[in-house]
Design an enzyme around this catalytic site. Sequence first.
Site, PDB file in Angstrom:
ATOM      1  CB  THR A   1       2.870  30.943   9.739  1.00  0.00           C
ATOM      2  OG1 THR A   1       2.037  32.103   9.811  1.00  0.00           O
ATOM      3  CG2 THR A   1       3.158  30.456  11.150  1.00  0.00           C
TER       4      THR A   1
ATOM      5  CB  SER B   1      -0.765  33.434   1.989  1.00  0.00           C
ATOM      6  OG  SER B   1      -1.685  33.646   3.041  1.00  0.00           O
TER       7      SER B   1
ATOM      8  CB  THR C   1      -2.556  29.153   6.647  1.00  0.00           C
ATOM      9  OG1 THR C   1      -2.486  30.089   7.727  1.00  0.00           O
ATOM     10  CG2 THR C   1      -1.511  28.062   6.848  1.00  0.00           C
TER      11      THR C   1
END
Length: 388
Positions: free
Chosen positions: A73, A121, A152
Amino acid sequence: MDDKRSRDTNGKAVTRMAQGQEVVKSSFRHSCGHCGVLGSKESVPIDRVVEVIQMHPVFSARMNVVVIGMGGTISGVSEGRTGFETYEPGRLPVAELVNALRPEIDEIADVGSEEFGAKSSGEYTLLDYYDLSRRVDEYLRRADAVVICSGTAALAELAYFLDLTVRSTKPVVLTGAMRPWTVLGSDGPPNLYNAVRLAASGRTRRLGTTVLLNDQILPARDATKTDALRLHTFSTSEYGALGTVDEKEIRLQRAPARPEAGARTPFSLATIPRDGLPRIEIAGSYVDAGGEAITASVGAGASGIVFAGVPSPRQLAAARAAGRDVTFVAANGYGAGAMRVQSKQVDVISAGDLAPNKARILLMLARAVTSDQVRIRDWFATIGNAQF
């Protein structure tokens, strides 16, 4: 007198006398007051020269920080300036993120960058983690610190993998963002800026891998994502943050417990082949949970199973049928508190209060080194649950 010569960061020679109060000045000169002193043709007191060398950016020992981009992000591009949840992650190269923070970031350190990937991720594999860890150690042979920009969703697992495998004791700081770089009020720029500040400070040397988001410094072992949207998503459950990064100062108020200060774990990737990471699965625990998932995982080649909570009788029966070659660990599936399972059917190792996804990482690395149940149990006690 013993005349010693050293070189500043620009490669210019600076003459320093080991004794005495005067030095013969070079003709090195810039258009500033400090360099006017250093450019003087007259002798100058040594204490004044030392003062200038210490305060002048040309002569100061600047930290060298490498920022590694992994997408996520933080490097996302939104559909509009208010596209907080509608964006494409990993669109912006990490060099563009770093350059957007200039000139302010240049006042902190000499910052370079490298692109490792441009994915979310959750799209990375354990082999990617393996490669990244080896690369981090390569960079830290010549750099002073590494900052990693990641998505994240799996950042907590990546942080713990690096915490257990990176050999260098130099700072490794992970950061990310909950909002893409291009929206109003994005947390990406301040998170990256503060992560570089923390890394360049050297304050987390020998503290293992740390996580920096929302001005908070968190240890890799305890950092957990707790919210899908909010900026304060990362926390450490019971133990709290290590400190904070504020505008005027970096505050470190506790250190993570480790087997020994700055000690390396037994999990050197130099001795674990790239294809040597065993398969470890997590089995969710709930009322009357079936054992079929455990049986299937073992059949697919899993060397270990982590129970996320107290295993059901049917899960324990499946574990007993799996045989002694499979390692079983019970981890905390409830958010806080040490987890212990006593079973007459199966030897289950306690992960203490280690989260299931972190227990999986530790068990995977442990099984890559040994199948000895006693050693693995000891590592969960001394590494997974280190105490002061």
